[in-house]
Design an enzyme around this catalytic site. Sequence first.
Site, PDB file in Angstrom:
ATOM      1  N   ARG A 139       0.853  -1.189   0.000  1.00 31.02           N
ATOM      2  CA  ARG A 139       0.000   0.000   0.000  1.00 31.02           C
ATOM      3  C   ARG A 139       0.893   1.245   0.000  1.00 31.02           C
ATOM      4  O   ARG A 139       2.049   1.190   0.412  1.00 31.02           O
ATOM      5  CB  ARG A 139      -0.886   0.028   1.244  1.00 31.02           C
ATOM      6  CG  ARG A 139      -1.780  -1.191   1.426  1.00 31.02           C
ATOM      7  CD  ARG A 139      -2.549  -1.054   2.751  1.00 31.02           C
ATOM      8  NE  ARG A 139      -3.477  -2.157   2.959  1.00 31.02           N
ATOM      9  CZ  ARG A 139      -3.193  -3.258   3.635  1.00 31.02           C
ATOM     10  NH1 ARG A 139      -1.966  -3.424   4.162  1.00 31.02           N
ATOM     11  NH2 ARG A 139      -4.103  -4.205   3.807  1.00 31.02           N
ATOM     12  N   LYS A 163      -1.351  -3.751  13.670  1.00 31.26           N
ATOM     13  CA  LYS A 163      -0.990  -5.053  13.109  1.00 31.26           C
ATOM     14  C   LYS A 163       0.449  -5.014  12.593  1.00 31.26           C
ATOM     15  O   LYS A 163       0.893  -4.010  12.050  1.00 31.26           O
ATOM     16  CB  LYS A 163      -1.930  -5.429  11.959  1.00 31.26           C
ATOM     17  CG  LYS A 163      -3.376  -5.648  12.383  1.00 31.26           C
ATOM     18  CD  LYS A 163      -4.216  -6.216  11.255  1.00 31.26           C
ATOM     19  CE  LYS A 163      -4.369  -5.245  10.115  1.00 31.26           C
ATOM     20  NZ  LYS A 163      -5.282  -5.747   9.067  1.00 31.26           N
ATOM     21  N   HIS A 226      -3.026   2.431  -5.961  1.00 29.50           N
ATOM     22  CA  HIS A 226      -3.685   1.198  -5.533  1.00 29.50           C
ATOM     23  C   HIS A 226      -3.939   0.243  -6.706  1.00 29.50           C
ATOM     24  O   HIS A 226      -4.064  -0.971  -6.502  1.00 29.50           O
ATOM     25  CB  HIS A 226      -5.010   1.516  -4.834  1.00 29.50           C
ATOM     26  CG  HIS A 226      -5.467   0.424  -3.904  1.00 29.50           C
ATOM     27  ND1 HIS A 226      -4.784   0.088  -2.755  1.00 29.50           N
ATOM     28  CD2 HIS A 226      -6.521  -0.429  -3.972  1.00 29.50           C
ATOM     29  CE1 HIS A 226      -5.394  -0.910  -2.144  1.00 29.50           C
ATOM     30  NE2 HIS A 226      -6.458  -1.247  -2.863  1.00 29.50           N
ATOM     31  N   ARG A 229      -1.295  -2.335  -6.894  1.00 33.37           N
ATOM     32  CA  ARG A 229      -1.520  -3.418  -5.934  1.00 33.37           C
ATOM     33  C   ARG A 229      -2.513  -4.442  -6.501  1.00 33.37           C
ATOM     34  O   ARG A 229      -2.366  -5.651  -6.300  1.00 33.37           O
ATOM     35  CB  ARG A 229      -2.024  -2.818  -4.625  1.00 33.37           C
ATOM     36  CG  ARG A 229      -2.159  -3.771  -3.460  1.00 33.37           C
ATOM     37  CD  ARG A 229      -2.303  -2.938  -2.189  1.00 33.37           C
ATOM     38  NE  ARG A 229      -3.127  -3.560  -1.170  1.00 33.37           N
ATOM     39  CZ  ARG A 229      -2.692  -4.391  -0.244  1.00 33.37           C
ATOM     40  NH1 ARG A 229      -1.422  -4.750  -0.226  1.00 33.37           N
ATOM     41  NH2 ARG A 229      -3.506  -4.884   0.672  1.00 33.37           N
ATOM     42  N   HIS A 252      -4.724  -8.906   4.173  1.00 32.28           N
ATOM     43  CA  HIS A 252      -6.174  -8.838   4.354  1.00 32.28           C
ATOM     44  C   HIS A 252      -6.601  -9.755   5.495  1.00 32.28           C
ATOM     45  O   HIS A 252      -6.155 -10.900   5.574  1.00 32.28           O
ATOM     46  CB  HIS A 252      -6.903  -9.273   3.075  1.00 32.28           C
ATOM     47  CG  HIS A 252      -6.760  -8.304   1.949  1.00 32.28           C
ATOM     48  ND1 HIS A 252      -6.967  -8.654   0.631  1.00 32.28           N
ATOM     49  CD2 HIS A 252      -6.433  -6.977   1.942  1.00 32.28           C
ATOM     50  CE1 HIS A 252      -6.770  -7.594  -0.142  1.00 32.28           C
ATOM     51  NE2 HIS A 252      -6.449  -6.577   0.633  1.00 32.28           N
ATOM     52  N   TYR A 261     -10.256  -8.074  -5.421  1.00 33.48           N
ATOM     53  CA  TYR A 261      -9.088  -7.837  -6.268  1.00 33.48           C
ATOM     54  C   TYR A 261      -9.063  -8.779  -7.471  1.00 33.48           C
ATOM     55  O   TYR A 261      -8.389  -8.504  -8.456  1.00 33.48           O
ATOM     56  CB  TYR A 261      -7.806  -8.057  -5.463  1.00 33.48           C
ATOM     57  CG  TYR A 261      -7.450  -6.956  -4.497  1.00 33.48           C
ATOM     58  CD1 TYR A 261      -6.240  -6.273  -4.594  1.00 33.48           C
ATOM     59  CD2 TYR A 261      -8.311  -6.591  -3.463  1.00 33.48           C
ATOM     60  CE1 TYR A 261      -5.892  -5.275  -3.695  1.00 33.48           C
ATOM     61  CE2 TYR A 261      -7.984  -5.595  -2.568  1.00 33.48           C
ATOM     62  CZ  TYR A 261      -6.780  -4.941  -2.686  1.00 33.48           C
ATOM     63  OH  TYR A 261      -6.445  -3.943  -1.794  1.00 33.48           O
TER      64      TYR A 261
END
Length: 280
Positions: A139, A163, A226, A229, A252, A261
């Site tokens: 990202r 995270k 994005h 990605r 994710h 995606y």
Amino acid sequence: MENYQITETKIQAFADYLRSAENSAGTIDKYLRDVRRFAKWLASRPVSRELAAEWKNALLKENCAPVTVNSMLAAVNRFLKFAGFDFRMRFLRIQRKLFRDPSRELNRSEYMRLLETAYQSGKKRLGLLIETICSAGIRVSEIPYITVRAAQCRKAEISLKGKIRIILLPKKLCQKLLQYAKEKKIVSGKIFLTRNNTELSRKQIWAEMKALCKGAKIAPGKVFPHNLRHLFARTFYQESQDIAKLADVLGHSSIETTRIYLISSGEEHSRKLNRLNLLL
């Protein structure tokens, strides 16, 4: 009813809360923009279920896309929960999207043209940045974690939103990153910096990428960070056919997010139907 007024003081407190929750700058800006849009529409009226429903309908009458409306409702709902309001807005029910919009999909050949245009224009930092985002599937908010140490170890430890995850970096990419760092006399720390040695902003990266579109002969609607990605995700899945592994690589928490995606284009779906051979 004062408690049900949306005030700038409450909005600023909400912003502080989002920062403490380690939301990205882009997310915070988006949430605050949506909350202020709702507050402006209220025109000093107290928040109520009825007015919230009216606002949702008003957005649709302004021809806002359903997905956009739900995105704004999500932002305002988070604010309502933070501020202690005792209700939430209901989202629009939208059928899961079956096909990608081809006018928004960046394919491999277009990606390569984008890279060539960047390097041929002498924009080495931008070219390497595009390669880094796409080849590692990261990202924009994770770019600061691409450091000299990360390139040396061929992995970056990302710590965002509470995270922590490890991103493996391709060997060839690491070699290019270290060569670039050497040229720029960067011996440690972040590799992608401005001339003033500050972090590249999301806005700057976006603008620099858009500036390549004309020379690369690519529709501007296809060129944004994005989308790189997304290209990584589709390419990785074609190679591995493992959606659970892809979800882990992308960071994710839900495979349902990863599925978005991998939505195929209408043309691709048609080719698959034709190959089924179910007609005389």
